[in-house]
Design an enzyme around this catalytic site. Structure first.
Site, PDB file in Angstrom:
ATOM      1  N   ASP A 105      -5.945  -4.568  -2.152  1.00 25.61           N
ATOM      2  CA  ASP A 105      -4.988  -4.097  -1.143  1.00 25.61           C
ATOM      3  C   ASP A 105      -4.031  -5.188  -0.649  1.00 25.61           C
ATOM      4  O   ASP A 105      -4.460  -6.211  -0.117  1.00 25.61           O
ATOM      5  CB  ASP A 105      -5.796  -3.533   0.024  1.00 25.61           C
ATOM      6  CG  ASP A 105      -4.930  -2.897   1.094  1.00 25.61           C
ATOM      7  OD1 ASP A 105      -3.707  -2.826   0.914  1.00 25.61           O
ATOM      8  OD2 ASP A 105      -5.494  -2.475   2.115  1.00 25.61           O
ATOM      9  N   SER A 108       0.822  -1.203   0.000  1.00 27.73           N
ATOM     10  CA  SER A 108       0.000   0.000   0.000  1.00 27.73           C
ATOM     11  C   SER A 108       0.869   1.271   0.000  1.00 27.73           C
ATOM     12  O   SER A 108       1.679   1.469  -0.885  1.00 27.73           O
ATOM     13  CB  SER A 108      -0.954  -0.050   1.196  1.00 27.73           C
ATOM     14  OG  SER A 108      -1.993   0.888   1.058  1.00 27.73           O
TER      15      SER A 108
END
Length: 293
Positions: free
Chosen positions: A167, A38
């Site tokens: 993610d 991320s």
């Protein structure tokens, strides 16, 4: 001595990664490989491209100096034609195109492909249908970073190489384990944080959703630390800031400023110990600017 660097996910909290990068620059140390999830993948890409930490700091502050600047950059991510709108998945409430957002905010110094980076980079994503983590380290860089940062409900999933990716923090929020066998000395920076408060008020639905996700990721990190920890772990005190608090970038960096000197001292001690031929009796975990969990 090969140094590996793992940068974790945490949204705006990940700005605190910059302090550890500045410590490495101060010491003249260069990782042989960086892994990131991320925001860790985003900042890691800038560093792997050869940007000094001070330039990454300046760029991030310029990006989020005001709501007008942020809105202007987000406006650039809109489809410019009906055909592009439909090919982009059409209208979806509350979901942004992660790749377009990454393109709008990525420093121009970052190349288009992994192969052009100065330092090898591994970007963590989650393969949604395979129910597994995957490390991306070749080909198109921006789609990989977009997948790693595709927080569900905020960004739509990213399709890459026939896979649907979301993610990277869902499966591997702090990918120091991916440096095993590559580095002799591993530094990990955990900016996940968690819900902040004293129980006097109830969280909003959005706060509860994000906080629950942070608790899950912290559980994953803590389990991995028990099994095989890195040589050094830094945990800046960032829990008071929200995942999307990028407009508070200057405040986040100021509040965690002490991390730079603490990291520099800890890394110096560890490197000196290793160069003298001594093995640390056990992996050393340091908490910077906040209590270790």
């Amino acid at each position: 001595m090969r140094l590996g660097l793992a940068l974790g996910g945490g949204g705006a909290r990940g700005l605190a990664h910059i302090h550890v990068l500045e410590a490495l620059d101060d010491l003249g140390l260069r990782p042989v490989r960086i892994t990131g999830s991320s925001i860790g993948a985003i900042i890691g890409a800038g560093y792997a491209a050869g940007m000094p930490a001070r330039d990454i700091r300046s760029y991030m502050l310029d990006c989020f100096v005001s709501p007008r600047i942020v809105i202007g950059r987000l406006w650039q991510t809109r489809p410019v034609s009906l055909q592009e709108f439909l090919s982009d998945g059409g209208f979806r409430i509350g979901q942004l195109n992660a790749r377009r957002v990454i393109m709008a905010f990525m420093p121009p110094d970052v190349p288009l492909t992994f192969e052009e980076l100065q330092i090898p980079l591994g970007v963590m994503a989650t393969d949604y249908f395979a129910r597994a983590e995957c490390e991306l380290d070749s080909g198109d860089l921006r789609s990989a970073i977009a997948a790693s940062a595709a927080i569900p409900a905020v960004f739509r999933p990213v399709r890459r190489d026939g896979r649907v990716l979301v993610d990277g923090g869902i499966y591997n929020p702090l990918p120091f384990d991916r440096l095993k066998g590559v580095a002799d000395f591993t530094i990990a920076v955990d900016v996940n944080g968690g819900p902040d408060g004293d129980g006097s008020r109830m969280p909003t639905p959005v706060q509860a959703m994000i906080g629950a996700s942070q608790l899950t990721m912290q559980s994953i990190i803590d389990t991995k630390l028990t099994i095989s920890p890195p040589d050094l772990l830094f945990r800046p005190a960032v829990s008071r800031y929200g995942v999307l608090d990028f407009l508070r970038s200057r405040e986040i960096l100021a509040a965690t400023e002490s991390v730079r000197d603490e990291a520099k001292r800890a890394i110096e001690r560890h490197v000196e110990h290793r160069l003298k031929g001594h093995r640390m009796p056990m992996p050393r975990i340091e908490a910077a600017a906040g209590p270790s969990r």
